[in-house]
Motif scaffolding. Structure first.
Motif, short mmCIF file in Angstrom:
data_model
loop_
_atom_site.label_atom_id
_atom_site.label_comp_id
_atom_site.label_asym_id
_atom_site.label_seq_id
_atom_site.Cartn_x
_atom_site.Cartn_y
_atom_site.Cartn_z
N GLY A 57 0.79 -1.21 0.00
CA GLY A 57 0.00 0.00 0.00
C GLY A 57 0.83 1.27 0.00
N GLU A 58 0.16 2.39 0.33
CA GLU A 58 0.82 3.69 0.29
C GLU A 58 1.90 3.81 1.35
N VAL A 59 1.65 3.25 2.53
CA VAL A 59 2.65 3.31 3.60
C VAL A 59 3.89 2.53 3.19
N ALA A 60 3.68 1.35 2.64
CA ALA A 60 4.81 0.55 2.16
C ALA A 60 5.59 1.30 1.09
N ALA A 61 4.88 2.01 0.22
CA ALA A 61 5.54 2.77 -0.84
C ALA A 61 6.46 3.84 -0.26
N ARG A 62 6.02 4.49 0.82
CA ARG A 62 6.87 5.51 1.44
C ARG A 62 8.13 4.88 2.05
N GLU A 77 16.20 5.87 -1.70
CA GLU A 77 16.98 7.10 -1.59
C GLU A 77 18.29 6.86 -0.85
N ALA A 78 18.29 5.88 0.05
CA ALA A 78 19.50 5.55 0.81
C ALA A 78 20.39 4.56 0.07
N GLY A 79 19.96 4.12 -1.11
CA GLY A 79 20.80 3.22 -1.91
C GLY A 79 20.62 1.75 -1.62
N ALA A 80 19.53 1.38 -0.95
CA ALA A 80 19.32 -0.03 -0.61
C ALA A 80 18.81 -0.83 -1.80
N GLN A 81 18.98 -2.13 -1.73
CA GLN A 81 18.35 -3.07 -2.66
C GLN A 81 17.07 -3.55 -1.98
N VAL A 82 15.94 -3.33 -2.64
CA VAL A 82 14.66 -3.52 -1.97
C VAL A 82 13.83 -4.62 -2.63
N THR A 83 13.29 -5.47 -1.79
CA THR A 83 12.33 -6.49 -2.21
C THR A 83 10.99 -6.20 -1.52
N VAL A 84 9.92 -6.19 -2.30
CA VAL A 84 8.58 -5.99 -1.76
C VAL A 84 7.81 -7.29 -1.88
N VAL A 85 7.20 -7.72 -0.78
CA VAL A 85 6.40 -8.94 -0.77
C VAL A 85 4.94 -8.55 -0.59
N SER A 86 4.14 -8.75 -1.63
CA SER A 86 2.72 -8.41 -1.55
C SER A 86 2.01 -8.90 -2.80
N PRO A 87 0.78 -9.43 -2.66
CA PRO A 87 0.03 -9.87 -3.85
C PRO A 87 -0.31 -8.72 -4.78
N LEU A 98 0.05 -4.28 -5.56
CA LEU A 98 0.88 -3.11 -5.32
C LEU A 98 0.10 -1.84 -5.60
N SER A 99 0.38 -0.80 -4.84
CA SER A 99 -0.17 0.51 -5.13
C SER A 99 0.53 1.07 -6.38
N PRO A 100 -0.05 2.06 -7.04
CA PRO A 100 0.57 2.63 -8.25
C PRO A 100 2.01 3.08 -8.05
N PRO A 101 2.37 3.75 -6.94
CA PRO A 101 3.79 4.12 -6.78
C PRO A 101 4.72 2.91 -6.76
N LEU A 102 4.30 1.84 -6.10
CA LEU A 102 5.13 0.64 -6.06
C LEU A 102 5.20 -0.03 -7.43
N GLU A 103 4.08 -0.05 -8.14
CA GLU A 103 4.09 -0.60 -9.51
C GLU A 103 5.09 0.16 -10.37
N ALA A 104 5.17 1.47 -10.18
CA ALA A 104 6.10 2.29 -10.95
C ALA A 104 7.55 1.93 -10.61
N PHE A 105 7.84 1.71 -9.33
CA PHE A 105 9.20 1.32 -8.94
C PHE A 105 9.58 -0.01 -9.58
#
Length: 225
Positions: A21-26, A33-43, A45-52
């Motif tokens: 959701g939106e909180v996860a997107a933030r 922004e901190a340069g991490a490698q990020v994995t999202v686990v969720s069936p 995704l909100s539009p911002p996460l889909e864009a990422f």
């Protein structure tokens, strides 16, 4: 609960966000922004996460969280609407020694996310120990008004000055004194109003005649005043 303030280096390190959701997107945006490698686990995704994900910035595991998904990561955020999952995830993270933040549930967290003011390399973190995130946000807004973008360039100048004085191999005590006095000078104020002449005088006073922004490899741009 007691907390100590720590800034964790996540550059190129694996972090997991559970939730779409939106909180996860933030949380994802902060990690990127901190340069991490990020994995999202969720069936889903909100539009911002889909864009990422579409831009290849985030790895997406398109299902509900399963035990073991956080193995090997250095940080976990949980931001779903499933309290049972949150409890299980928090317990797993604790067992693995992985810092975990369950959004809005301080009792399940081993770290809490402060409200942050960012000005380049300057980060001012505000925490209320989980008592009132809204009040922390209020303090953040106040500090954003107090510390403008000039502090970003000020830190760039101080870093370059430190590097230059170290390269000159001057007496360590003299170097420490000059850097402290430069840090205590009116440099931020001069940068804030775009007074190049004042900036050059300040730098020459502490770094030596002829040493200004150009000698440090820097320039004052319109973004800083």
């Amino acid at each position: 609960m007691g907390y100590i303030p720590i800034f964790l280096d996540v550059t190129e390190r694996q972090c997991v966000v559970v939730g779409g959701g939106e909180v996860a997107a933030r949380k994802v945006e902060t990690l990127l922004e901190a340069g991490a490698q990020v994995t999202v686990v969720s069936p889903q995704l909100s539009p911002p996460l889909e864009a990422f994900v579409a831009r290849g910035l985030v790895t997406h595991i398109a299902r509900d969280y399963e035990r073991g998904d956080i193995f090997g990561c250095v940080l976990v955020y949980a931001a779903t609407d499933d309290p049972k999952l949150h409890r299980e995830l928090a317990a797993e993270a604790r067992a693995l020694g992985i810092p975990v933040n369950v959004v809005d549930v301080p009792g399940l967290c081993t770290f809490i996310s402060p409200a942050v003011v960012n000005r380049g390399d300057l980060q001012i973190a505000i925490s209320t120990g989980g008592a009132s995130p809204a009040f922390a946000a209020r303090l953040r807004r106040a500090l954003e008004n107090q510390f403008g973008t000039e502090y970003a360039l000020t830190l760039e100048v101080l870093r370059a000055a430190r590097r230059r004085l170290h390269a000159e191999e001057i007496d360590p005590a003299n170097r420490t004194r000059r850097l402290k006095e430069l840090a205590d000078s009116a440099l931020p104020d001069a940068i804030a109003v775009g007074d190049v002449a004042a900036i050059e005088r300040i730098l020459a006073n502490y770094l030596g005649d002829g040493v200004g922004l150009a000698a440090l490899g820097l320039a004052l741009t319109k973004d800083f005043h």
